[in-house]
Motif scaffolding. Structure first.
Motif, PDB file in Angstrom:
ATOM      1  N   GLN A   1      93.954 -11.429   8.118  1.00  0.00           N
ATOM      2  CA  GLN A   1      95.196 -11.910   8.740  1.00  0.00           C
ATOM      3  C   GLN A   1      95.869 -12.987   7.883  1.00  0.00           C
ATOM      4  O   GLN A   1      97.072 -12.928   7.630  1.00  0.00           O
ATOM      5  N   ILE A   2      95.096 -13.977   7.460  1.00  0.00           N
ATOM      6  CA  ILE A   2      95.710 -15.052   6.655  1.00  0.00           C
ATOM      7  C   ILE A   2      96.013 -14.530   5.254  1.00  0.00           C
ATOM      8  O   ILE A   2      97.088 -14.796   4.701  1.00  0.00           O
TER       9      ILE A   2
ATOM     10  N   ASP B   1      89.321  -8.109  -1.431  1.00  0.00           N
ATOM     11  CA  ASP B   1      88.507  -8.078  -0.196  1.00  0.00           C
ATOM     12  C   ASP B   1      87.285  -7.199  -0.477  1.00  0.00           C
ATOM     13  O   ASP B   1      87.268  -6.426  -1.443  1.00  0.00           O
TER      14      ASP B   1
ATOM     15  N   VAL C   1      84.508 -14.780   8.348  1.00  0.00           N
ATOM     16  CA  VAL C   1      84.900 -14.355   9.702  1.00  0.00           C
ATOM     17  C   VAL C   1      85.613 -15.505  10.410  1.00  0.00           C
ATOM     18  O   VAL C   1      85.289 -16.664  10.209  1.00  0.00           O
TER      19      VAL C   1
ATOM     20  N   ILE D   1      90.178 -21.996   2.862  1.00  0.00           N
ATOM     21  CA  ILE D   1      90.658 -22.045   4.253  1.00  0.00           C
ATOM     22  C   ILE D   1      89.528 -21.664   5.216  1.00  0.00           C
ATOM     23  O   ILE D   1      89.562 -21.970   6.397  1.00  0.00           O
TER      24      ILE D   1
ATOM     25  N   ASN E   1      86.462 -21.381   7.584  1.00  0.00           N
ATOM     26  CA  ASN E   1      85.816 -22.370   8.459  1.00  0.00           C
ATOM     27  C   ASN E   1      84.302 -22.237   8.491  1.00  0.00           C
ATOM     28  O   ASN E   1      83.799 -21.156   8.216  1.00  0.00           O
TER      29      ASN E   1
HETATM   30  P1  A3D Z   1      90.149 -12.080   8.999  1.00  0.00           P
HETATM   31  O1  A3D Z   1      91.443 -11.485   9.401  1.00  0.00           O
HETATM   32  O2  A3D Z   1      88.910 -11.605   9.649  1.00  0.00           O
HETATM   33  O3  A3D Z   1      90.008 -11.942   7.412  1.00  0.00           O
HETATM   34  C1  A3D Z   1      88.854 -12.284   6.726  1.00  0.00           C
HETATM   35  C2  A3D Z   1      88.678 -11.267   5.617  1.00  0.00           C
HETATM   36  O4  A3D Z   1      87.571 -11.688   4.809  1.00  0.00           O
HETATM   37  C3  A3D Z   1      88.368  -9.844   6.114  1.00  0.00           C
HETATM   38  O5  A3D Z   1      89.352  -8.946   5.617  1.00  0.00           O
HETATM   39  C4  A3D Z   1      86.988  -9.556   5.537  1.00  0.00           C
HETATM   40  O6  A3D Z   1      86.820  -8.206   5.130  1.00  0.00           O
HETATM   41  C5  A3D Z   1      86.967 -10.491   4.345  1.00  0.00           C
HETATM   42  N1  A3D Z   1      85.630 -10.801   3.837  1.00  0.00           N
HETATM   43  C6  A3D Z   1      84.480 -10.951   4.524  1.00  0.00           C
HETATM   44  N2  A3D Z   1      83.468 -11.207   3.671  1.00  0.00           N
HETATM   45  C7  A3D Z   1      84.002 -11.226   2.426  1.00  0.00           C
HETATM   46  C8  A3D Z   1      83.469 -11.444   1.135  1.00  0.00           C
HETATM   47  N3  A3D Z   1      82.172 -11.691   0.947  1.00  0.00           N
HETATM   48  N4  A3D Z   1      84.315 -11.396   0.081  1.00  0.00           N
HETATM   49  C9  A3D Z   1      85.631 -11.148   0.257  1.00  0.00           C
HETATM   50  N5  A3D Z   1      86.185 -10.933   1.451  1.00  0.00           N
HETATM   51  C10 A3D Z   1      85.378 -10.974   2.527  1.00  0.00           C
HETATM   52  O7  A3D Z   1      90.187 -13.696   9.211  1.00  0.00           O
HETATM   53  P2  A3D Z   1      91.454 -14.673   9.056  1.00  0.00           P
HETATM   54  O8  A3D Z   1      92.211 -14.301   7.833  1.00  0.00           O
HETATM   55  O9  A3D Z   1      92.138 -14.781  10.367  1.00  0.00           O
HETATM   56  O10 A3D Z   1      90.675 -16.064   8.839  1.00  0.00           O
HETATM   57  C11 A3D Z   1      89.935 -16.280   7.662  1.00  0.00           C
HETATM   58  C12 A3D Z   1      89.151 -17.587   7.753  1.00  0.00           C
HETATM   59  O11 A3D Z   1      90.066 -18.688   7.869  1.00  0.00           O
HETATM   60  C13 A3D Z   1      88.206 -17.704   8.958  1.00  0.00           C
HETATM   61  O12 A3D Z   1      86.977 -18.283   8.546  1.00  0.00           O
HETATM   62  C14 A3D Z   1      88.951 -18.647   9.898  1.00  0.00           C
HETATM   63  O13 A3D Z   1      88.078 -19.354  10.746  1.00  0.00           O
HETATM   64  C15 A3D Z   1      89.615 -19.563   8.893  1.00  0.00           C
HETATM   65  N6  A3D Z   1      90.744 -20.339   9.408  1.00  0.00           N
HETATM   66  C16 A3D Z   1      90.851 -21.629   8.983  1.00  0.00           C
HETATM   67  C17 A3D Z   1      91.897 -22.413   9.409  1.00  0.00           C
HETATM   68  C18 A3D Z   1      91.994 -23.837   8.940  1.00  0.00           C
HETATM   69  O14 A3D Z   1      92.907 -24.535   9.320  1.00  0.00           O
HETATM   70  C19 A3D Z   1      91.006 -24.376   8.043  1.00  0.00           C
HETATM   71  C20 A3D Z   1      92.872 -21.892  10.273  1.00  0.00           C
HETATM   72  C21 A3D Z   1      92.750 -20.562  10.681  1.00  0.00           C
HETATM   73  C22 A3D Z   1      91.671 -19.788  10.238  1.00  0.00           C
END
Ligand code: A3D
Length: 320
Positions: free
Chosen positions: A13-14, A34, A81, A119, A121
């Motif tokens: 998503q991000i 990814d 995740v 980013i 968590n």
């Molecule tokens: P999501 O949409 O699940 O995307 C994460 C991606 O990471 C997925 O496409 C997975 O396939 C991929 N992935 C998993 N393992 C690996 C790996 N070993 N190598 C490469 N890619 C991999 O999550 P998201 O994009 O919504 O969020 C990503 C992270 O950001 C999470 O840990 C959230 O908790 C974090 N987050 C942080 C904040 C801050 O303000 C710090 C805010 C929102 C989310």
């Protein structure tokens, strides 16, 4: 001159939102990486196909091969995740720590000169671990949280005062968790500090306290609404602000999870502090003075981060 190269490690998503924003702002060519084959390629093609309408020039590549991030100027890490309703950020520690190991090694091998923005968590512990696994200089590895937490605070304040968000500045320090420290004394509307606005009758202390609490709970509020994941538009925008500050040597003063060794009474740890971001990465930590109450809140937040770092060391002995 060649365009900068921006590698997005994690294309969820991000990651997808980051790619779209980077393209729209023409910050450089984008590589979406990814481990799930198809997702980065599909998102890269979809965004590239928005180019003719939007009118941007930026190459989009999707890949599952770290070799394709070679020579990246900026890496933004969202691999791992996100949380679901009922989970805290800290619940993600074990699984995301393993992800940071593979990402850190991939960046060290293929993009060792990059400015790396984490980013994933729980943010403060993951950026520390990512720096340890990658071995990159501390000033080139930073965590995004303070820009987002401050943006949430600014948004809520602009609603309360019915003024433009542009005229609200705000500061949130400490770890990116329940103990984060929104600093009202350093937050202003048109330069007027929030405590003065309370004195002027623009709001009450109770309302301000509620806004501070809503800021602390800002991530959970969105998780509760979405139910299937966590926030992604504002987190991506915040990280792009940091990447742009680096790529354009803007010397922006932004709160980030940076390595602090000496300032604010800290010895060698990652936590949210005011920083200056320019072409050198984190060029300065702003050593602000805190009141007794602010210091107590900051200390509590620092202790929470230290606890998470110790937990990482317990899980992966190479970090101890
Ligand atoms: P999501 O949409 O699940 O995307 C994460 C991606 O990471 C997925 O496409 C997975 O396939 C991929 N992935 C998993 N393992 C690996 C790996 N070993 N190598 C490469 N890619 C991999 O999550 P998201 O994009 O919504 O969020 C990503 C992270 O950001 C999470 O840990 C959230 O908790 C974090 N987050 C942080 C904040 C801050 O303000 C710090 C805010 C929102 C989310």
């Amino acid at each position: 001159m060649a365009r900068p190269k921006i590698a997005l490690i994690g294309s969820g998503q991000i990651g997808g939102t980051l790619a779209h924003l980077a393209a729209m702002k023409e910050l450089g060519d984008v590589v979406l990486f990814d481990i799930t084959d198809g997702i980065p390629q599909g998102k890269a093609l979809d965004i590239a196909e928005s180019g003719p309408s939007e009118g941007f020039d930026a190459a989009m590549t999707g890949t599952t091969d770290y070799a394709d991030i070679a020579g990246a100027d900026v890496c933004i890490v969202t691999a791992g995740v996100p949380r679901k309703p009922g989970m805290s950020r800290d619940d993600l520690l074990g699984i995301n720590l393993k992800v940071m190991k593979s990402v850190g090694e991939g960046i060290a091998k293929h993009a060792p000169d990059a400015f790396v923005i984490c980013i994933t968590n729980p943010l403060d512990a993951m950026v520390w671990a990512l720096r340890e696994f990658s071995g990159l200089p501390h000033e080139k590895v930073v965590g995004m949280a303070g820009v987002l937490d401050s943006a949430r605070f600014r948004h809520f304040l602009s609603l309360e005062f019915n003024v433009s968000m542009k005229d609200v500045t705000a500061f949130v320090l400490g770890g990116h968790g329940d103990t984060m420290v929104p600093l009202t004394r350093y937050s202003t509307v048109g330069g007027i500090p929030l405590p003065d606005l309370v004195d002027m009758g623009w709001t009450t202390q109770d309302k301000l306290d509620a806004i501070v609490q809503r800021t602390r709970d800002g991530g959970a509020e969105i998780v509760g609404l979405l139910k299937t994941g966590s926030a992604f538009y504002a987190p991506a925008t915040s990280a792009i602000e940091m990447a742009e500050a680096y790529l354009k040597d803007q010397k922006r003063l932004l709160p980030c999870a940076a390595y602090v060794d000496g300032a604010l009474g800290l010895n060698g740890m990652y936590v949210g502090v005011p920083t200056v971001i320019g072409a050198g990465g984190i060029e300065r930590i702003v050593d602000i003075k805190l009141s007794k109450d602010e210091q107590a809140m900051f200390d509590k937040s620092v202790d929470a981060v230290k606890g998470l770092v110790e937990a990482c060391k317990g899980i992966d002995s190479s970090l101890a």
